[in-house]
Design an enzyme around this catalytic site. Sequence first.
Site, PDB file in Angstrom:
ATOM      1  N   ARG A 130     -25.158  -2.350   8.131  1.00 45.64           N
ATOM      2  CA  ARG A 130     -24.813  -3.743   7.823  1.00 45.64           C
ATOM      3  C   ARG A 130     -25.109  -4.667   9.001  1.00 45.64           C
ATOM      4  O   ARG A 130     -25.160  -5.883   8.846  1.00 45.64           O
ATOM      5  CB  ARG A 130     -23.339  -3.831   7.428  1.00 45.64           C
ATOM      6  CG  ARG A 130     -23.007  -3.084   6.139  1.00 45.64           C
ATOM      7  CD  ARG A 130     -21.518  -2.865   5.979  1.00 45.64           C
ATOM      8  NE  ARG A 130     -20.812  -4.101   5.731  1.00 45.64           N
ATOM      9  CZ  ARG A 130     -20.342  -4.474   4.547  1.00 45.64           C
ATOM     10  NH1 ARG A 130     -20.528  -3.716   3.490  1.00 45.64           N
ATOM     11  NH2 ARG A 130     -19.690  -5.598   4.407  1.00 45.64           N
ATOM     12  N   GLU A 134     -19.137  -5.679  10.842  1.00 47.96           N
ATOM     13  CA  GLU A 134     -20.041  -4.846  11.626  1.00 47.96           C
ATOM     14  C   GLU A 134     -21.107  -5.659  12.354  1.00 47.96           C
ATOM     15  O   GLU A 134     -21.448  -5.346  13.505  1.00 47.96           O
ATOM     16  CB  GLU A 134     -20.705  -3.799  10.721  1.00 47.96           C
ATOM     17  CG  GLU A 134     -19.768  -2.771  10.140  1.00 47.96           C
ATOM     18  CD  GLU A 134     -19.068  -3.207   8.867  1.00 47.96           C
ATOM     19  OE1 GLU A 134     -18.294  -2.414   8.310  1.00 47.96           O
ATOM     20  OE2 GLU A 134     -19.293  -4.366   8.418  1.00 47.96           O
ATOM     21  N   LYS A 165       0.841  -1.182   0.000  1.00 49.98           N
ATOM     22  CA  LYS A 165       0.000   0.000   0.000  1.00 49.98           C
ATOM     23  C   LYS A 165       0.885   1.245   0.000  1.00 49.98           C
ATOM     24  O   LYS A 165       1.822   1.340   0.793  1.00 49.98           O
ATOM     25  CB  LYS A 165      -0.913  -0.009   1.232  1.00 49.98           C
ATOM     26  CG  LYS A 165      -2.143   0.860   1.110  1.00 49.98           C
ATOM     27  CD  LYS A 165      -3.107   0.617   2.245  1.00 49.98           C
ATOM     28  CE  LYS A 165      -4.379   1.432   2.071  1.00 49.98           C
ATOM     29  NZ  LYS A 165      -5.330   1.221   3.176  1.00 49.98           N
TER      30      LYS A 165
END
Length: 634
Positions: free
Chosen positions: A398, A370, A283
């Site tokens: 969610r 979640e 990243k």
Amino acid sequence: MHELLSKLESSESLHSMSIEQLEQLGSEIRDVLCNLLATRTAHFASNLGVVELCLALHSVFDFRRDRLIWDTGHQIYPHKLITGRYNDFQSIRMKGGLMGYPNPSESEYDLFMTGHAGCSVSTALGLKSGDDLQNEGSRKSIAVIGDGAFPSGIVFEAMNNAGELNSDLIVILNDNKMSICPRVGAVANYLDRLRTNPFYTGLKSEVVKVLNKLPLFGDPAEKLLAQIKEGVKAGMVGGMLFEEFGFRYIGPIDGHDIHLMRKYLEMVKNQKGPTLLHVVTEKGRGYKPAERDPVYFHTPPAFEDEDGSPKVRSTLEKPAFTNFARDAILSQMHKNEKVTVMTAAMCQGNKLEPVRDAFADRFFDVGICESHAVAFAAGQAKTGLRPIVAIYSTFMQRSYDQIFQEVSLQNLPVCMMMDRAGLTGPDGPTHHGVFDIGYMRVFPNIVMMAPGDATEVEPMLEFALQHNGPTSIRYPKSSALTFERPCQPIELGKSETIRWATDGAIIACGAMLQQALAAADLLKQEGIEVAVINARFIKPLDTEMLAQVFEECRFVVTVEEGALMGGFGSAVLETACQHGWDTRSLRTLGLPDRFIEHGERNDLLADLGLDAAGIAVACRTLSARYSDASHAGV
């Protein structure tokens, strides 16, 4: 400046490019990304990390016909640049410009608007199944999913189904050791073992040496070698997690080596059954500061690069609601050892690093899960703890079933703190947190609050942690102002009257108090004196206050930064109908029944008539319509 990229009309041209040209194209893409960050905040490190992966995919597959789903689509920028959107790229995340996520209305190459994590494997499997059923089985279906999103429960549901269907699905696991923050959990540890196992590393290097000597396209020896490699790995290491789901596992391979990735993509292209290709990337690749600190450079503020060092452009913004929420959480954890905090891979987004560092034993980052976070909190609450679940509004939905079954139905004291409730600006419709009032208000037992300014955040949290039942606190992605006034305590279901007058009343939900006060100032200049009420509570409503304003004020306007359907205004209207109050002079202001595009928050509020001027217009219209005579029923 961008010799290849500026002439690229579609990604089909990549098929005939040499490795050297593809590498040059990658350098040009990174230059565009760095230039973008000089003008505005945008997703940065994640896009730098997938440049070669994106180029390799588009050079092997034809995504005018084949299917490609980017999970958690904030890494979509290189894909957009090579699929005909280079000339429009500087408009990304600006009102009326390109979206910062995949958008089917922009391009045939974007199949789904993906802003939440974990759904790519399911949708890619659905696409493959649909194509197979309609005799389009030659179409390839690929899901690119990061290691941070991979532990999402829906991923394993999809893999379980894919193994049963035995569809020719390709899943590319983009492993960069990160979510937004460093990813957590057992799956992360498992991937670390795969990546660092010295036997794998040695085997991989030997395989690469042989593969590089083989033809690029479908050589039987290459397939045999891959099968031998997989057999040796399985024999030496034991049953692979992915293979137990019915996937052929291949990797890990270097995700920044275009030549190597093309060979492996050609290998898996015609593989039968579900295949998982494990690609290791970095990243922030190509920009040293982002490589060193990918968390900060996930979505950094606009900066200028000075000799390889970023210099952030100066900003005079006041602290955001997020800062005050974080400080309130930290304060409560110091006061009460029963308070715990959990988040779903959003430690950095919710600015909870100080909480994590100070109370590591009471801080839980469960990853992008979640539903688990809310059910986990319910379990803690059952033992007598006071858990705080800090998740963005748009991601909290969610966990809808767990809010119902595990929290509300059990009447457990779980406090849900929902950041980004309202319009999130450049992130757009996938991230606007505008539905939480509607999806939570329907459940019995829940107490719902929204602070009008910064001073109310901590007392609301303290109230929530003392309340013997579920609570929610919503606040927007915006600067938090403070309005000077006598401090009134937080009492269940009680609003706060900021100003009182009888020409009309504006009842503000949460941070819309700022716009309501500004609208009242505009109206006062015209001789219209209106009351301004800070609702504080969405549920239960302050019925005493409502009775007074419906009785004494010529009109009533509710203002909310959320969907009107099922929202705060709807709750006021329902209450008025139950009590038999005259609702002809009531006007509810909020978001209409459509998805709101991206743009700066203040611009969007103005477009929707939710800024001070828009609220004043609504009040002015009602004032003219309802004279004293009509209010009296004459």
